[in-house]
Write an enzyme that holds these catalytic residues in place. Sequence first.
Site, mmCIF file in Angstrom:
data_model
loop_
_atom_site.group_PDB
_atom_site.id
_atom_site.type_symbol
_atom_site.label_atom_id
_atom_site.label_comp_id
_atom_site.label_asym_id
_atom_site.label_seq_id
_atom_site.Cartn_x
_atom_site.Cartn_y
_atom_site.Cartn_z
ATOM 1 N N ALA A 163 119.185 72.714 -18.066
ATOM 2 C CA ALA A 163 119.159 74.117 -17.670
ATOM 3 C C ALA A 163 119.777 74.987 -18.766
ATOM 4 C CB ALA A 163 119.911 74.292 -16.349
ATOM 5 N N GLY B 50 115.836 65.449 -14.353
ATOM 6 C CA GLY B 50 115.338 66.732 -13.861
ATOM 7 C C GLY B 50 116.103 67.888 -14.476
ATOM 8 N N PHE B 51 116.144 69.006 -13.730
ATOM 9 C CA PHE B 51 116.795 70.207 -14.242
ATOM 10 C C PHE B 51 118.303 70.143 -14.040
ATOM 11 C CE2 PHE B 51 113.530 73.381 -15.301
ATOM 12 C CZ PHE B 51 114.276 74.137 -16.179
ATOM 13 N N HIS B 52 118.987 69.304 -14.779
ATOM 14 C CA HIS B 52 120.436 69.191 -14.627
ATOM 15 C C HIS B 52 121.105 70.160 -15.611
ATOM 16 C CE1 HIS B 52 120.965 66.678 -18.326
ATOM 17 N NE2 HIS B 52 119.678 66.811 -18.186
ATOM 18 N N ALA B 53 122.419 70.078 -15.694
ATOM 19 C CA ALA B 53 123.155 71.115 -16.420
ATOM 20 C C ALA B 53 122.725 71.270 -17.878
ATOM 21 C CB ALA B 53 124.651 70.830 -16.351
#
Lengths: 563, 91
Positions: free
Chosen positions: B19, B13-16
């Site tokens: 992002a 998903g939208f991890h570091a």
Amino acid sequence: MKLSGFAIAPGQVLGKAFVFRRAERQVPFRSLDQRAVSAERERLQTAFRGAQSELADLRARLSHEAGEAHAYLFDAQILMLQDPLFAGRSLTLIEERLIGAEWALSIVCDELRRLFARASSVIAERSHDLDDVLDRVLALLGGTKGDLVLPRGQKVVLVCEDLKPSEAAEIDWSLVGALVADHGSPTHHMAILARSRSIPCVLGVRTATTQVPSEALVLVDGDQGFIETNPPPQTRVEPVRESTRTGPPEGPARTGDGDEIILRANIEFPSDIEAVRESGAMGVGLFRSEYLLSRQGRAPSEDAQLEIYRTLALAVAPHPLTVRTFDLGPEDLAPASPSSPNPALGLRAFRLLSRAGDYFRTQLRALLRAADEVAIRILFPFVGGVGEAVEILSLIEELEGELQRAGRAFRRPPLGAMIEIPSAALVAESLGRTFDYLCVGTNDLIQYTLAVDRADPRVGHLYAPFHPGVVRLLGGMVSAAREATVPLSVCGEMAASREGALLLVGLGYRELSMAPSSLRQIRHVLAASRTDHLERAVALASKSDSLTAESFAATLLSVQEGR
Amino acid sequence: MKRKTVRVVNSLGFHARAAAKFVAEASRFDAQITVCLKDKQMDGKSILGLLLLAAPCGSSLQIQASGPDEKEAVRSLAALVAAGFGEAPRS
């Protein structure tokens, strides 16, 4: 009590533990006069800029030492420093509430930590990044850093969670007998540091700081990768001793039956050159020249590089200085540029030629000029096959033409290919007909062959230098180099381990390059072995489908005992 | 204003890292960029905002842009998300 971790730098040390825990964060509160607001905002912005440039620096270093997969964490931190929710909000708070920068920052971080805690658990981990950024900015605002002051007197065993690069830079290493950390792996910056300073080191011990009491007697075994608190008397080794150095050994190493093995040194920094001379190495087998690049990815001018190469080569003369050309990715050149989706398989080294040609041209011109005066060898990393070889040679010819027209003195030094991609290993004979020598980079070759990132703790245990597939590739290159009649060497950590060096010599390698700190030990190991035994052990071991360093050592032992 | 809905396909998903890539790409455009997940709405140029969205694999994001280069911005950011940020979907 025994705790195990990664064996990082060899040597056994018994000493008193000094357990380092970072000090609590201190945030000063100040209220401001309306007139002081703009100066305070400016002070915070300066600290943000400073933190950004430190992080860009760290990122470049880490990407080289630990791989792009780790360096990306700093991208997130760098972006936080530009983030409206962090930077923007802190600046606003100074103005709205008339408070000092430190207090504003800590309010913002508290708010964000609460929000993070409510988000998913994966995201909650990111508060570490937030804390890291906060500490960095506070330090730049003149706050107290968790100072690491070692006791004077007898050397200690430094036990820590980890060391930030800034902390490592401030320590008086002459007071450290051994280094142990909860975190870290063989490619962590602490590992490279310990090896370059010849300090016995075990990393990744996980619970060292919680289980080792301060002042306890600790045995650190950097060969086997364990530590033991209050070891029983019979296992004790000599206490930490001041090094009583004899002069460096000279000439090649010799096996017990008289075969000569050339040992050279791998270096990272120009300052390593003193250790090279001390180690008795026959020159430098690998200079990782990326360290010439500045934090912003700028390279020194052609003349400045010429001077560096000349100075280093003179320091090891009459032996050669082998310079590996810049082995980097696009993110090293411009920290903000997007990295490849999979940097290990992406744009790297010469693949960047068409985008960043000036870096290579400047470096190669400096090397060609240096070679006119001193013994230089150029080593090209990340060669995949003959196609790149042709490209490299035509670039060299073009640069020689330029230098000729400019009336500069130059000479073509031996040109070598670093074999670290399995395809290159398989066509080594063709590469040997194009290049003047071949050098096997075992670290990457093994990672690419096994598809294992050894810095990733979840798969690091699958990193197996003695995997039969790896051994077969290594053996194939010996025949290939013989067919092509070119010198063949190994520069990689395999050469610096006892079993690794013995296996390589048994396979037919006669030139090994390693960290200067390992050189004396490998010289002794080779002197205690016979080539014919090694060859027989390799022949036997090659039949095994489950070869490991330990099983190879056992096979060798049985050969030596004539069983 | 341009908008486009896109599904998060990479396993984390939208991890570091994802992002960070999104913000780096979003920052190339002048347009103001907003990312929405259900009732939450965040600045597409803020890494902390995107992390706080905590968009998991399989969720639907709406990307909005308004400004001179809004069309190109939406197209390029949607493509980045749809391609899983260049990360392999975990097998």
